[in-house]
Every structure is written in C-alpha cells, then in structure tokens.
Design a protein around this motif. Structure first.
Motif, PDB file in Angstrom:
ATOM      1  N   LEU A   1       1.216  -1.386   0.526  1.00 33.75           N
ATOM      2  CA  LEU A   1       0.159   0.149   0.011  1.00 33.75           C
ATOM      3  C   LEU A   1       0.845   1.317   0.362  1.00 33.75           C
ATOM      4  CD1 LEU A   1      -2.695   0.675   0.816  1.00 33.75           C
ATOM      5  CD2 LEU A   1      -2.197   0.781   3.294  1.00 33.75           C
ATOM      6  N   THR A   2       1.830   1.408   0.763  1.00 37.33           N
ATOM      7  CA  THR A   2       2.374   2.787   1.055  1.00 37.33           C
ATOM      8  C   THR A   2       3.780   2.606   0.275  1.00 37.33           C
ATOM      9  OG1 THR A   2       4.099   0.956   2.740  1.00 37.33           O
ATOM     10  CG2 THR A   2       2.429   2.664   3.430  1.00 37.33           C
ATOM     11  N   ALA A   3       4.173   1.421  -0.955  1.00 38.52           N
ATOM     12  CA  ALA A   3       4.554   1.265  -1.248  1.00 38.52           C
ATOM     13  C   ALA A   3       5.763   2.952  -2.997  1.00 38.52           C
ATOM     14  CB  ALA A   3       5.583   0.074  -2.793  1.00 38.52           C
ATOM     15  N   ARG A   4       5.068   3.122  -2.723  1.00 41.67           N
ATOM     16  CA  ARG A   4       5.682   4.435  -4.169  1.00 41.67           C
ATOM     17  C   ARG A   4       5.171   3.978  -5.227  1.00 41.67           C
ATOM     18  NH1 ARG A   4       5.244   9.950  -1.745  1.00 41.67           N
ATOM     19  NH2 ARG A   4       5.328  10.196  -4.314  1.00 41.67           N
ATOM     20  N   TYR A   5       4.938   2.910  -6.125  1.00 43.71           N
ATOM     21  CA  TYR A   5       5.700   2.276  -7.494  1.00 43.71           C
ATOM     22  C   TYR A   5       5.387   3.647  -8.450  1.00 43.71           C
ATOM     23  CZ  TYR A   5       4.575  -2.266  -5.187  1.00 43.71           C
ATOM     24  OH  TYR A   5       4.404  -3.096  -4.140  1.00 43.71           O
ATOM     25  N   ASP A   6       4.199   4.566  -8.355  1.00 41.38           N
ATOM     26  CA  ASP A   6       4.733   5.597  -9.412  1.00 41.38           C
ATOM     27  C   ASP A   6       5.899   5.935  -9.410  1.00 41.38           C
ATOM     28  OD1 ASP A   6       3.456   6.989  -7.072  1.00 41.38           O
ATOM     29  OD2 ASP A   6       2.402   7.799  -7.845  1.00 41.38           O
ATOM     30  N   ALA A   7       6.643   6.229  -8.065  1.00 41.28           N
ATOM     31  CA  ALA A   7       7.470   7.487  -7.728  1.00 41.28           C
ATOM     32  C   ALA A   7       8.806   6.779  -8.076  1.00 41.28           C
ATOM     33  CB  ALA A   7       8.025   7.430  -6.332  1.00 41.28           C
ATOM     34  N   TYR A   8       8.404   5.106  -7.440  1.00 42.36           N
ATOM     35  CA  TYR A   8      10.032   4.535  -8.096  1.00 42.36           C
ATOM     36  C   TYR A   8      10.413   4.300 -10.233  1.00 42.36           C
ATOM     37  CZ  TYR A   8      11.071   4.684  -3.046  1.00 42.36           C
ATOM     38  OH  TYR A   8      11.500   4.598  -1.922  1.00 42.36           O
ATOM     39  N   ALA A   9       8.606   3.653  -9.809  1.00 44.37           N
ATOM     40  CA  ALA A   9       9.172   4.037 -11.758  1.00 44.37           C
ATOM     41  C   ALA A   9       9.423   4.949 -12.347  1.00 44.37           C
ATOM     42  CB  ALA A   9       7.818   3.232 -12.145  1.00 44.37           C
ATOM     43  N   LYS A  10       9.537   6.133 -12.340  1.00 44.45           N
ATOM     44  CA  LYS A  10       9.597   7.048 -12.858  1.00 44.45           C
ATOM     45  C   LYS A  10      11.111   7.447 -12.388  1.00 44.45           C
ATOM     46  CE  LYS A  10      10.082  12.310 -13.257  1.00 44.45           C
ATOM     47  NZ  LYS A  10      11.130  11.933 -12.947  1.00 44.45           N
ATOM     48  N   PHE A  11      12.086   6.810 -11.647  1.00 43.19           N
ATOM     49  CA  PHE A  11      12.601   6.666 -10.842  1.00 43.19           C
ATOM     50  C   PHE A  11      13.894   6.329 -11.767  1.00 43.19           C
ATOM     51  CE2 PHE A  11      17.309   5.704  -8.521  1.00 43.19           C
ATOM     52  CZ  PHE A  11      17.378   6.580  -8.371  1.00 43.19           C
TER      53      PHE A  11
ATOM     54  N   SER B   1      13.357   4.776 -14.833  1.00 42.47           N
ATOM     55  CA  SER B   1      13.180   5.531 -16.417  1.00 42.47           C
ATOM     56  C   SER B   1      14.326   6.058 -16.638  1.00 42.47           C
ATOM     57  CB  SER B   1      11.811   5.322 -16.943  1.00 42.47           C
ATOM     58  OG  SER B   1      11.789   6.823 -15.818  1.00 42.47           O
ATOM     59  N   ASP B   2      14.660   7.223 -14.915  1.00 39.62           N
ATOM     60  CA  ASP B   2      15.340   8.098 -15.553  1.00 39.62           C
ATOM     61  C   ASP B   2      16.375   7.662 -15.192  1.00 39.62           C
ATOM     62  OD1 ASP B   2      13.326  10.279 -15.350  1.00 39.62           O
ATOM     63  OD2 ASP B   2      13.758  10.582 -13.688  1.00 39.62           O
ATOM     64  N   TYR B   3      16.895   6.944 -14.755  1.00 31.87           N
ATOM     65  CA  TYR B   3      18.212   6.434 -14.032  1.00 31.87           C
ATOM     66  C   TYR B   3      19.185   6.033 -15.053  1.00 31.87           C
ATOM     67  CZ  TYR B   3      21.992   3.499 -11.439  1.00 31.87           C
ATOM     68  OH  TYR B   3      23.131   2.827 -11.383  1.00 31.87           O
ATOM     69  N   ILE B   4      18.139   5.018 -15.693  1.00 33.91           N
ATOM     70  CA  ILE B   4      18.698   4.060 -17.091  1.00 33.91           C
ATOM     71  C   ILE B   4      18.739   4.674 -18.393  1.00 33.91           C
ATOM     72  CG2 ILE B   4      17.800   1.666 -16.671  1.00 33.91           C
ATOM     73  CD1 ILE B   4      15.760   2.347 -18.416  1.00 33.91           C
ATOM     74  N   ARG B   5      18.692   6.490 -18.511  1.00 31.25           N
ATOM     75  CA  ARG B   5      18.867   7.407 -19.685  1.00 31.25           C
ATOM     76  C   ARG B   5      20.414   7.413 -19.626  1.00 31.25           C
ATOM     77  NH1 ARG B   5      15.189  10.845 -22.254  1.00 31.25           N
ATOM     78  NH2 ARG B   5      17.002  12.160 -21.918  1.00 31.25           N
ATOM     79  N   PRO B   6      21.154   7.466 -20.725  1.00 30.85           N
ATOM     80  CA  PRO B   6      22.834   7.689 -20.760  1.00 30.85           C
ATOM     81  C   PRO B   6      22.719   9.174 -20.132  1.00 30.85           C
ATOM     82  CG  PRO B   6      22.189   6.931 -22.486  1.00 30.85           C
ATOM     83  CD  PRO B   6      20.149   7.464 -22.069  1.00 30.85           C
ATOM     84  N   ASP B   7      21.586  10.231 -19.829  1.00 26.13           N
ATOM     85  CA  ASP B   7      21.708  11.058 -19.405  1.00 26.13           C
ATOM     86  C   ASP B   7      21.461  11.738 -18.386  1.00 26.13           C
ATOM     87  OD1 ASP B   7      19.131  11.399 -20.159  1.00 26.13           O
ATOM     88  OD2 ASP B   7      19.090  13.099 -21.231  1.00 26.13           O
ATOM     89  N   PHE B   8      21.372  10.580 -17.433  1.00 22.05           N
ATOM     90  CA  PHE B   8      20.757  10.619 -15.661  1.00 22.05           C
ATOM     91  C   PHE B   8      21.725  11.186 -15.538  1.00 22.05           C
ATOM     92  CE2 PHE B   8      21.493   8.690 -11.245  1.00 22.05           C
ATOM     93  CZ  PHE B   8      20.791   8.988 -11.070  1.00 22.05           C
ATOM     94  N   LYS B   9      21.699  11.965 -14.186  1.00 20.85           N
ATOM     95  CA  LYS B   9      21.937  12.842 -13.296  1.00 20.85           C
ATOM     96  C   LYS B   9      21.945  12.227 -11.884  1.00 20.85           C
ATOM     97  CE  LYS B   9      24.679  16.028 -15.849  1.00 20.85           C
ATOM     98  NZ  LYS B   9      24.273  15.889 -16.987  1.00 20.85           N
ATOM     99  N   PRO B  10      22.652  12.168 -10.786  1.00 23.22           N
ATOM    100  CA  PRO B  10      22.065  11.628  -9.385  1.00 23.22           C
ATOM    101  C   PRO B  10      21.569  12.453  -9.136  1.00 23.22           C
ATOM    102  CG  PRO B  10      24.615  10.339 -10.009  1.00 23.22           C
ATOM    103  CD  PRO B  10      24.142  11.461 -11.141  1.00 23.22           C
ATOM    104  N   GLN B  11      20.659  11.982  -8.402  1.00 23.59           N
ATOM    105  CA  GLN B  11      20.372  13.668  -7.482  1.00 23.59           C
ATOM    106  C   GLN B  11      20.756  14.144  -6.377  1.00 23.59           C
ATOM    107  OE1 GLN B  11      15.895  12.836  -6.142  1.00 23.59           O
ATOM    108  NE2 GLN B  11      15.618  14.508  -5.365  1.00 23.59           N
ATOM    109  N   VAL B  12      21.898  14.585  -6.339  1.00 23.14           N
ATOM    110  CA  VAL B  12      23.085  14.433  -5.262  1.00 23.14           C
ATOM    111  C   VAL B  12      22.918  16.430  -4.443  1.00 23.14           C
ATOM    112  CG1 VAL B  12      25.440  14.307  -4.138  1.00 23.14           C
ATOM    113  CG2 VAL B  12      24.645  13.081  -5.353  1.00 23.14           C
ATOM    114  N   ILE B  13      23.128  17.073  -3.648  1.00 21.23           N
ATOM    115  CA  ILE B  13      22.668  18.571  -3.414  1.00 21.23           C
ATOM    116  C   ILE B  13      23.727  18.272  -2.615  1.00 21.23           C
ATOM    117  CG2 ILE B  13      21.531  20.468  -2.332  1.00 21.23           C
ATOM    118  CD1 ILE B  13      18.649  18.217  -2.622  1.00 21.23           C
ATOM    119  N   LYS B  14      24.361  19.283  -2.763  1.00 23.85           N
ATOM    120  CA  LYS B  14      26.077  19.583  -2.171  1.00 23.85           C
ATOM    121  C   LYS B  14      26.388  20.898  -1.283  1.00 23.85           C
ATOM    122  CE  LYS B  14      30.802  19.881  -3.130  1.00 23.85           C
ATOM    123  NZ  LYS B  14      31.853  19.968  -4.873  1.00 23.85           N
TER     124      LYS B  14
END
Ligand SMILES: NC(=O)NCCC(=O)O
Length: 403
Positions: free
Chosen positions: A365-375, A377-390
C-alpha cells in the motif's frame, strides 16, 4: 577434534546457543534472533517416527516447524508443508561422471522419500543438485553434466518422485538448451505433483565474485520472474546470487508469489554473514514465505585454479555451509539446518499469513511504485544525473572557518 564445517562441534548457531545458555536466557536470545509467530516462538512440528529413524540411519539432519496464522471468519486456513533439502556430493569429483550423478541421485531419493513421509507438499532441492559446483574451475568438461530441462534423466527421476509422493518438486539443474544451439543455463525445473512439468525458470543474476566463475558457462536467464500456480500455492524460484538483488525478490512478489525458494551454493568466507539476513529480509519486505537452501561440504577438484587475487592456487571452493532455513512474512524464522551434514527442513505454513501481514504492515500500500517507476526510467537514460545536493561550503571551507 571438531567435525570439519562444524561450529566448534555444533551443527548450527542455534544449537550452540541452546546447549550453552541457561533456558531462560536462551528463550530471550531466541526471541530476538528468530522472532515470534502469533506471539510465541515458532512451533516445532512432530514428524512420523519413521522420518527420524531414517534421518538417524541415513545420517542427515531433520528439523520441522509450523508457522501459524490467525483464524479468519471468511477464509479457511491454507496449510502447506514445504520442504528443503541440502546435501553434499557423494563421490570424489575425479570419479567417472555417470557414477557421480547416480550416487547423488541415490542420496536424493533417500532424502525425498523422507520428505514424502513427512507429508511435504512442495519441495525444493539445492542449486545444480545433480553435480559438483565445478564452475570455480572454468574447465569445460563439467558441461557434460548439463541436461535437457524437459527430457533429461534428472527431470525424469524427479518426475517419478513427484508422482510417488504427490509432491511439487523444484529441481535446479544445469540445463542444456538443445533448441538454441546447445547453450547452457542455470535452471530450476518445476515438476508438478502429478509428475507433470509446470515450467522452468532460469537464474536471473550470474555472479562474478570470488571463485564463482559461472559466467564462463551460462548467461543471465531470459525467463523473467514467473510465478507457478500449483495445487499447494503460488511459488517462485530466486536462484542463489539473485538473493542479493532486492528487485529480483520484489518482482516475484509483485507477480503474486506466496512461497519463494532460494536454491543456492555459497561458501563461508564469502557470504555467511549475509546468509541469515537476505532471504529473511526478502520474506519480510515482500510478504511471502522464503525457503533458503545451501549445499554442504568441501568439493575438491583435480586441477588447481586461482581466484585472480594474488593468493595461492587451490583445488577447492571452500566449505559450503548448508544452514538452510525458512523465513516467514511476519519476520519469524526457523533455526537453520546443519552447517556440515545433509538435511531436510520441513515447515508447515498457513499461507493466509501472507495476506494478514500485508493488511497489517501495508508495505504494498505504501510502496510508491509510481515514484520509483519514474526514478528507474530516469536512471537508465544515458544523461541521468544522480540527485545530489551539495553543501556549498565544501567549495569554500575557509569562509566557513573549517580550515
Ligand atoms: N551460486 C551462486 O550464485 N553463488 C554466488 C555466491 C553468493 O551469492 O553467495
């Protein structure tokens, strides 16, 4: 002198603790280590005396437990006995291959017959049970142990036992895929309780660690994450190294598995601290039962090999530490089988527990599959940038009085 592979003479951590702690302390330690099922320690299950006798004369370990679920008003309990078999090879790896295979089959027949007498409905054997785990050697002669999943002698042997005991049997073998140029796969054949072949699953993740040179022999499987609907429940197989991949476990759960088997071959130095955690965590995170199986013993090979780590060449893989166990979705767990002897684990499970724990904890119920599906699909793109806030002060440490 302690038996090779024992823990200072003990068969398992649990037996070491129970023999050395006063009962009231053992009870507390056991509660924390193995959890509670329905508010108490996991029940032991009494097996027919013939099984215990067979275990004594055949020198194998046997343990039996029961996982209860709460009674429900609208559903009857769904009681299933699952069985796990761990074993050592029988003859030296230098013996003729046919003799080695036949000797393993003879041993497996004894263990499967014991499981049948114990009333097991769904049984799983260890990874590549038909052969020594020779993939450390990189030698191609061991490919001779590969067989057709559908028509090979090992499948026929298992079909006969499945029919005899009205038991679903998961039979992990080295598969020779004749339809596709005779290539090899690491495959689990699912034999139904009428001796029928329900289907097969090929190992999804192939190790490249230590002496596990399996990628020399076969590629990552191409069968997805199938769940096999049997008379006794929905089952799936996550073969060995796949247990390090949480998404692999998750996909079987999302396809509706109620019991997932993890037939394995792994050695002490490499993975023993992971072993009690990974399958158990999978049972909790995915709300199904897991049966984790590891082979036992040390297998010596005729020719030395190296591990690419600068250490001396050697002729064995190390000790396969057995320790097979069953984990429940409610976080309780059986003790493990022997660290050095062949063994049969029997666990009676009320599959209603899966839905009860889902309702209680709500992980789906709490799994948030939609958020991870987006994550993903972004991750496997060659232009993916890790979400790091410095922390920008890292670029000007002096201004911040850090230096
Ligand atoms: N058989 C196999 O995949 N072993 C890899 C080592 C491990 O995962 O512990």
């Amino acid at each position: 002198m302690a038996v090779e592979g024992s823990l200072q003479g003990y068969e398992s951590v649990q037996r070491l603790l129970s023999d050395n702690l006063p009962p009231h302390l053992f009870q507390e330690v056991n509660r924390v280590l193995l959890g509670y099922n329905g508010g108490k320690a996991v029940d032991t299950l009494t097996l027919p005396a013939s099984v215990t006798k067979e275990a004594q004369s055949g020198n194998f370990d046997v343990l039996a437990y029961r996982f209860n679920a709460a009674p429900e008003q609208l559903r009857k309990p769904r009681i299933v006995r699952i069985g796990l078999i761990q074993n050592a090879i029988v003859l030296p790896t230098t013996d003729p291959y046919e003799r080695q295979m036949n000797a393993i089959r003879d041993r497996i027949r004894i263990l499967v017959d014991a499981a049948g007498e114990a009333g097991v409905n769904v049984l799983c054997l260890q990874e590549a049970w038909t052969m020594p785990f020779a993939f450390c050697t990189r030698e191609k002669s061991w490919c001779e142990f590969a067989e057709s999943a559908e028509n090979g002698a090992s499948t026929k042997f298992i079909q006969e036992l499945a029919r005899k005991h009205n038991m679903v049997i998961v039979s992990p073998i080295l598969e020779r895929d004749e339809a596709h140029g005779d290539i090899l796969w690491n495959t689990a054949v699912i034999v139904g309780n009428h001796g029928n072949i329900i289907g097969k699953h090929r190992k999804n993740h192939i190790p490249r660690v230590g002496d596990f040179n399996e990628s020399t022999y076969y590629m990552e499987g191409n069968t997805g994450h199938p769940v096999f609907e049997t008379e006794f429940g929905k089952i799936a197989v996550n073969i060995c190294y796949g247990r390090h991949h949480t998404l692999n476990w998750q996909a079987f759960g999302m396809n509706g598995a109620e019991i997932v088997f993890n037939p394995s071959a792994t050695v002490g130095e490499l993975s023993e601290p992971m072993w009690p955690i990974e399958a158990r965590n999978a049972a909790i995170a995915n709300t199904y039962f897991v049966g984790a199986i590891n082979r036992v013993g040390t297998e010596h090979f005729p020719n030395a090999f190296t591990s690419g780590d600068g250490k001396p060449e050697h002729k064995d893989f190390g000790h396969f530490y057995g320790s097979s166990y069953v984990a429940s979705p409610d976080a309780s767990c059986t003790p493990s089988l022997s660290r050095y002897r062949d063994g049969l684990m029997v666990a009676e499970c009320d599959l209603n527990l899966c839905q009860q724990v889902k309702d209680k904890w709500g992980f789906r119920l709490t799994a948030r599959y939609d958020a991870y599906a987006k994550f993903f699909s972004d991750y496997i793109r060659p232009d993916f940038k890790p979400q790091v806030i410095k922390d920008l002060s890292l670029d000007s440490p002096k201004e911040n009085g850090l230096h």
